[in-house]
Design a protein around this motif. Sequence first.
Motif, mmCIF file in Angstrom:
data_model
loop_
_atom_site.group_PDB
_atom_site.id
_atom_site.type_symbol
_atom_site.label_atom_id
_atom_site.label_comp_id
_atom_site.label_asym_id
_atom_site.label_seq_id
_atom_site.Cartn_x
_atom_site.Cartn_y
_atom_site.Cartn_z
ATOM 1 N N THR A 176 10.719 -4.778 -12.410
ATOM 2 C CA THR A 176 10.111 -3.452 -12.834
ATOM 3 C C THR A 176 9.308 -3.345 -14.303
ATOM 4 O O THR A 176 8.089 -3.076 -14.106
ATOM 5 N N ILE A 229 1.900 -6.647 -6.469
ATOM 6 C CA ILE A 229 3.132 -6.741 -7.240
ATOM 7 C C ILE A 229 3.911 -5.755 -6.892
ATOM 8 O O ILE A 229 5.318 -6.144 -6.760
ATOM 9 N N PHE A 230 3.631 -4.557 -6.667
ATOM 10 C CA PHE A 230 4.792 -3.375 -6.058
ATOM 11 C C PHE A 230 5.229 -3.856 -4.901
ATOM 12 O O PHE A 230 6.530 -3.775 -4.575
ATOM 13 N N LEU A 252 5.698 -4.915 -13.319
ATOM 14 C CA LEU A 252 4.821 -4.015 -12.815
ATOM 15 C C LEU A 252 4.588 -3.147 -13.818
ATOM 16 O O LEU A 252 3.308 -2.580 -13.971
ATOM 17 N N PRO A 273 -1.993 -4.686 -8.514
ATOM 18 C CA PRO A 273 -0.746 -4.218 -9.090
ATOM 19 C C PRO A 273 -0.062 -3.684 -7.429
ATOM 20 O O PRO A 273 1.110 -3.593 -7.527
#
Lengths: 139, 277
Positions: B203, B260-261, B206, B257
């Motif tokens: 978390t 990554i999520f 991100l 991103p």
Amino acid sequence: MSKFKKILIIFGIVFFVTLGLLTYFSSTIEYLLLPKISVTTIESGTLTEDKTADEGVYLVPANAVIDNGEDASFFAFFSEDDSNIGYVQETSGKILNRNDLYYELKLTDPTVSSYPVVYEASKDLSNGAKVALEAEDEG
Amino acid sequence: MKKLKTILKFTLLIIIAIIFLLPVIYMLALSVMQSSETAKMLDFTGSEFKSFKLVPDVFSLNQFYQVFFRRPDYLLKFWNSIITTVPTVIGQVIVCSFAAFAFGKLKFKGRDKLFFLYMILLVLPPQVILVPNYINLGNLGLLNNILSLILPGMFSALGICLLRQSIRYISDASIEAARMDGASYLHIFFKIILPQIKGGLMTLTLLCFIDNYNLVEQPLAYLGDSKMYPLSVAMSEIGSYDPGIIFACGVMFMIPPLMIFLWGIRDISSSFRGSSL
């Protein structure tokens, strides 16, 4: 590792490698895709032997001129850093006289006379287009 | 009645999901339109109503062609974004995990007071510390250097708070048992703490990535050379003179991103549940 993560890794590698290669070869790719132009310089003068040129009257090679009837236009080449990559600017002038080789033009903006004029281009040009200089004649 | 409630609930959720996804869908739709069509849609000078269109008149990949082949500056700015963000994320995850371990599990005098002071930073908007940071970076000779974006970004109160919360779920008994077996704090940190806060780390990765990836004020303040600007800064400028390209840039900008999520989607959803031995 799940199948989804494997796909994600492969996608990530392909994405970053592709962007890396495109960035690394960007100058080469950009140069290959730019319109190649040949330029020449223009000089003040007239097509009439016993007449001297008025201010702002220039002889422009006929192959550089786009004839619009009473007026004509041509592209001047500008480079900010004196490299062979630059931009073209469309310039116009009133046709005073013409022959097979030259147009005698009264330029609306005489300052562009200090910049080389495009007489040959590998692709159609538009005002402000980025171009690559391939050949330069002294005029 | 129960069925009706379920239908209503799902309808509401679908509407909310569409509202949240609409900007992304709109960006994707506009990225495959012709530049002239996009420019026409975004021209608000006539103050007339613009139709909301998601299907292009002519499907075109010209905007992507322009970004990937004709405008190398945008690719370079994309790499500027990556080069400044990745070290910041790595640094922040390392700094925050060590600090969170200290604040969460180590016992030392003034720990809670120090944590409280640190938490004050959480309520400060980043613009407040822009000028002090500028002066400090100037004194360190780091202005106009990518380190001016990386170094301040490595220290985050939010990251420490987030990881401390995850670490607090880990039972003290497991740490005490490890200490009795002769494990050092570093050993405990790597072998007991880190494996159990994977969700929190993901978390934080991100959040930190998105936070630093979208920087606009800091690069404008700390970097004098526009060639060093990340894509986030360039995108705010492209829109004014070339609205077509901004959407293709946006799609390219969105991918890291998003990756990554997707990579940590399971860990992220479990980050606040906590775990214990």
